[in-house]
Design a protein around this motif. Structure first.
Motif, PDB file in Angstrom:
ATOM      1  N   SER A 213       0.826  -1.209   0.000  1.00 36.00           N
ATOM      2  CA  SER A 213       0.000   0.000   0.000  1.00 36.00           C
ATOM      3  C   SER A 213       0.860   1.259   0.000  1.00 36.00           C
ATOM      4  O   SER A 213       0.661   2.174  -0.808  1.00 36.00           O
ATOM      5  N   SER A 214       1.847   1.329   0.894  1.00 40.31           N
ATOM      6  CA  SER A 214       2.697   2.505   0.992  1.00 40.31           C
ATOM      7  C   SER A 214       3.517   2.697  -0.279  1.00 40.31           C
ATOM      8  O   SER A 214       3.703   3.818  -0.756  1.00 40.31           O
ATOM      9  N   TYR A 215       3.997   1.594  -0.850  1.00 40.42           N
ATOM     10  CA  TYR A 215       4.755   1.638  -2.108  1.00 40.42           C
ATOM     11  C   TYR A 215       3.893   2.211  -3.232  1.00 40.42           C
ATOM     12  O   TYR A 215       4.323   3.102  -3.976  1.00 40.42           O
ATOM     13  N   GLY A 216       2.664   1.742  -3.331  1.00 43.73           N
ATOM     14  CA  GLY A 216       1.773   2.243  -4.373  1.00 43.73           C
ATOM     15  C   GLY A 216       1.462   3.720  -4.209  1.00 43.73           C
ATOM     16  O   GLY A 216       1.422   4.473  -5.178  1.00 43.73           O
ATOM     17  N   HIS A 217       1.244   4.151  -2.967  1.00 41.53           N
ATOM     18  CA  HIS A 217       0.959   5.560  -2.727  1.00 41.53           C
ATOM     19  C   HIS A 217       2.183   6.429  -3.035  1.00 41.53           C
ATOM     20  O   HIS A 217       2.044   7.547  -3.547  1.00 41.53           O
ATOM     21  N   LEU A 218       3.379   5.912  -2.725  1.00 44.63           N
ATOM     22  CA  LEU A 218       4.585   6.673  -3.049  1.00 44.63           C
ATOM     23  C   LEU A 218       4.727   6.825  -4.562  1.00 44.63           C
ATOM     24  O   LEU A 218       5.074   7.903  -5.053  1.00 44.63           O
ATOM     25  N   LEU A 219       4.447   5.767  -5.309  1.00 47.52           N
ATOM     26  CA  LEU A 219       4.495   5.866  -6.767  1.00 47.52           C
ATOM     27  C   LEU A 219       3.509   6.915  -7.274  1.00 47.52           C
ATOM     28  O   LEU A 219       3.790   7.644  -8.229  1.00 47.52           O
ATOM     29  N   SER A 220       2.336   6.993  -6.640  1.00 46.53           N
ATOM     30  CA  SER A 220       1.335   7.992  -7.036  1.00 46.53           C
ATOM     31  C   SER A 220       1.801   9.405  -6.725  1.00 46.53           C
ATOM     32  O   SER A 220       1.402  10.360  -7.403  1.00 46.53           O
ATOM     33  N   ASP A 221       2.621   9.541  -5.688  1.00 45.26           N
ATOM     34  CA  ASP A 221       3.111  10.866  -5.292  1.00 45.26           C
ATOM     35  C   ASP A 221       4.166  11.398  -6.258  1.00 45.26           C
ATOM     36  O   ASP A 221       4.478  12.601  -6.236  1.00 45.26           O
ATOM     37  N   LEU A 222       4.732  10.531  -7.085  1.00 41.94           N
ATOM     38  CA  LEU A 222       5.804  10.913  -7.997  1.00 41.94           C
ATOM     39  C   LEU A 222       5.275  10.987  -9.420  1.00 41.94           C
ATOM     40  O   LEU A 222       4.368  10.246  -9.798  1.00 41.94           O
ATOM     41  N   PRO A 223       5.832  11.879 -10.264  1.00 40.95           N
ATOM     42  CA  PRO A 223       5.395  11.963 -11.660  1.00 40.95           C
ATOM     43  C   PRO A 223       5.552  10.610 -12.363  1.00 40.95           C
ATOM     44  O   PRO A 223       6.560   9.923 -12.190  1.00 40.95           O
ATOM     45  N   MET A 224       4.546  10.229 -13.159  1.00 43.13           N
ATOM     46  CA  MET A 224       4.564   8.946 -13.844  1.00 43.13           C
ATOM     47  C   MET A 224       5.756   8.838 -14.784  1.00 43.13           C
ATOM     48  O   MET A 224       6.071   9.773 -15.533  1.00 43.13           O
ATOM     49  N   ASP A 225       6.447   7.687 -14.713  1.00 40.48           N
ATOM     50  CA  ASP A 225       7.592   7.368 -15.576  1.00 40.48           C
ATOM     51  C   ASP A 225       8.786   8.290 -15.368  1.00 40.48           C
ATOM     52  O   ASP A 225       9.628   8.448 -16.245  1.00 40.48           O
ATOM     53  N   SER A 226       8.866   8.919 -14.195  1.00 44.07           N
ATOM     54  CA  SER A 226       9.978   9.818 -13.896  1.00 44.07           C
ATOM     55  C   SER A 226      11.174   9.032 -13.355  1.00 44.07           C
ATOM     56  O   SER A 226      11.026   7.890 -12.897  1.00 44.07           O
ATOM     57  N   PRO A 227      12.381   9.612 -13.390  1.00 42.16           N
ATOM     58  CA  PRO A 227      13.547   8.949 -12.794  1.00 42.16           C
ATOM     59  C   PRO A 227      13.341   8.631 -11.313  1.00 42.16           C
ATOM     60  O   PRO A 227      13.805   7.591 -10.834  1.00 42.16           O
ATOM     61  N   ALA A 228      12.661   9.526 -10.587  1.00 45.82           N
ATOM     62  CA  ALA A 228      12.424   9.276  -9.165  1.00 45.82           C
ATOM     63  C   ALA A 228      11.551   8.045  -8.973  1.00 45.82           C
ATOM     64  O   ALA A 228      11.773   7.238  -8.059  1.00 45.82           O
ATOM     65  N   GLN A 229      10.561   7.883  -9.836  1.00 43.42           N
ATOM     66  CA  GLN A 229       9.701   6.708  -9.760  1.00 43.42           C
ATOM     67  C   GLN A 229      10.505   5.436 -10.080  1.00 43.42           C
ATOM     68  O   GLN A 229      10.352   4.402  -9.419  1.00 43.42           O
ATOM     69  N   ALA A 230      11.366   5.519 -11.080  1.00 40.23           N
ATOM     70  CA  ALA A 230      12.200   4.371 -11.452  1.00 40.23           C
ATOM     71  C   ALA A 230      13.106   3.955 -10.299  1.00 40.23           C
ATOM     72  O   ALA A 230      13.346   2.761 -10.074  1.00 40.23           O
ATOM     73  N   GLN A 231      13.613   4.933  -9.555  1.00 39.50           N
ATOM     74  CA  GLN A 231      14.476   4.622  -8.413  1.00 39.50           C
ATOM     75  C   GLN A 231      13.705   3.877  -7.331  1.00 39.50           C
ATOM     76  O   GLN A 231      14.206   2.917  -6.741  1.00 39.50           O
ATOM     77  N   VAL A 232      12.465   4.304  -7.067  1.00 44.08           N
ATOM     78  CA  VAL A 232      11.641   3.626  -6.057  1.00 44.08           C
ATOM     79  C   VAL A 232      11.351   2.194  -6.484  1.00 44.08           C
ATOM     80  O   VAL A 232      11.378   1.268  -5.658  1.00 44.08           O
ATOM     81  N   ILE A 233      11.098   1.986  -7.772  1.00 45.42           N
ATOM     82  CA  ILE A 233      10.843   0.634  -8.275  1.00 45.42           C
ATOM     83  C   ILE A 233      12.080  -0.243  -8.094  1.00 45.42           C
ATOM     84  O   ILE A 233      11.982  -1.411  -7.686  1.00 45.42           O
ATOM     85  N   ALA A 234      13.256   0.305  -8.375  1.00 49.73           N
ATOM     86  CA  ALA A 234      14.500  -0.454  -8.195  1.00 49.73           C
ATOM     87  C   ALA A 234      14.713  -0.808  -6.730  1.00 49.73           C
ATOM     88  O   ALA A 234      15.167  -1.919  -6.399  1.00 49.73           O
ATOM     89  N   GLU A 235      14.381   0.124  -5.839  1.00 54.07           N
ATOM     90  CA  GLU A 235      14.515  -0.132  -4.403  1.00 54.07           C
ATOM     91  C   GLU A 235      13.540  -1.212  -3.949  1.00 54.07           C
ATOM     92  O   GLU A 235      13.877  -2.044  -3.093  1.00 54.07           O
ATOM     93  N   GLN A 236      12.337  -1.223  -4.531  1.00 57.79           N
ATOM     94  CA  GLN A 236      11.359  -2.251  -4.180  1.00 57.79           C
ATOM     95  C   GLN A 236      11.828  -3.627  -4.642  1.00 57.79           C
ATOM     96  O   GLN A 236      11.627  -4.630  -3.954  1.00 57.79           O
ATOM     97  N   LYS A 237      12.467  -3.673  -5.798  1.00 57.98           N
ATOM     98  CA  LYS A 237      13.012  -4.934  -6.314  1.00 57.98           C
ATOM     99  C   LYS A 237      14.068  -5.477  -5.352  1.00 57.98           C
ATOM    100  O   LYS A 237      14.082  -6.682  -5.030  1.00 57.98           O
TER     101      LYS A 237
END
Length: 324
Positions: A86-110
């Motif tokens: 839930s928190s991961y999904g909300h953080l992704l929503s807080d960041l611009p779609m397909d942005s570098p910041a979003q990509a970093q969060v996805i890498a951290e989740q991996k």
């Protein structure tokens, strides 16, 4: 192999995000298109079970020291898995779609998921890894989630009355009476924030904020939430938009219309494949709509303060940005 069905149903009921795999290298159209947003489900078939990650299989088969202890470590592992998702999904929503910041969060989740898998059958290791990740995500969300500018809202709407005679300020704050508020950040840095009245979900409020946190527009939504989910949709509800500067009306109206369409569908729409048809239908058949100038001297939600409505420039793919 034994799979705990009560655990699966708990996750399904508590789950917030739907699992949709990102394929190719195409840009994501919704939060649900991004990797690792799926809720863990233990599954009821061997194929579903085999699709789980190693740690998920351990969690699904976990046995507490005390039989039938629904408050034991197995339940906590499931609970924190849901909290993290839930928190991961909300953080992704807080960041611009397909942005570098979003990509970093996805890498951290991996990396987090790989670390949890490395725990093997060590329940304490799994649980502590989940708790650590939840703390990281919440810390990242905090500076991004600007507080609702209540003082500015009260200033902008001071003296305003709705057609019913109710204070517009009071009505807006009623619709923001949840925590945390939901939000989406757009590529230009603007945010759309929304909420609802806890004991009456169809009573919703929304706001568009500038990148600096300034209130550009406010909206009240009545009767729109899930209005298109019935067998025979009836009243489509009413959306009233209030702009702080009339020059913002053309830019904020498509955002509110996409949000209202998402709300009418219950949010959490991918708007791709077969889902695209219902998203497009929701935009073509919008709720009753009015837009008002907050600087109008009459300060009433009626024709004297209404602005002309322009063409609907909302896009179906934007509906997929709004996850509840």
């Amino acid at each position: 192999m034994t799979i705990s069905l009560w655990k699966c149903s708990s996750v399904t009921l508590l789950g917030i995000f739907i699992s949709i795999t990102l394929t190719g290298g195409a840009a994501a159209k919704s939060v649900g298109d991004l990797p690792y947003t799926g809720v863990m489900e233990c599954g009821t078939t061997p194929a579903q079970y085999q699709a789980l990650r190693p740690a998920e299989k351990v969690i699904c088969n976990a046995v507490d020291a005390t039989p039938d202890d629904y408050y034991g470590i197995s339940a906590h592992m499931i609970q924190y898995d849901m909290f993290v998702t839930s928190s991961y999904g909300h953080l992704l929503s807080d960041l611009p779609m397909d942005s570098p910041a979003q990509a970093q969060v996805i890498a951290e989740q991996k990396r987090y998921l790989e670390q949890r898998d490395a725990c093997g059958k060590n329940y304490q290791c799994i649980l502590q890894t989940e708790k650590k990740r939840l703390a990281e995500l919440n810390a990242q969300r905090k500076p991004l989630e600007r507080p609702l500018p209540t003082d500015e809202i009260e200033r902008l709407t001071q003296g305003w009355r709705m057609a019913t005679g109710k204070s517009l300020t009071e009505r807006l704050l009623d619709g923001f009476d949840i925590s945390p508020l939901r939000r989406v950040t757009f590529a230009n840095g603007q945010q759309l924030i929304w909420g609802f009245q806890p004991d009456a979900a169809p009573i919703q409020s929304a706001a568009v904020l500038s990148p600096q946190g300034k209130t550009l527009a406010l909206a009240t939504s009545d009767g729109i939430f899930r209005s298109r989910l019935g067998q025979q949709p009836g009243d489509k509800g009413t959306l009233r938009v209030y702009v702080s500067d009339r020059q913002h009306s053309d830019s904020v109206l498509p955002l509110f219309l996409s949000w209202a369409a998402a709300s009418s569908l219950g949010f959490n729409q991918s708007c791709q494949g077969q889902s695209r048809h219902k998203c497009e239908a929701a935009l073509k058949d919008p709720p009753s709509l009015a837009i008002y100038d907050l600087h109008c001297q009459a300060r009433r939600s009626n024709a004297s303060c209404a602005l002309p409505l322009q063409g609907n420039q909302a896009k179906a793919q934007d509906i997929g940005l709004f996850w509840n």
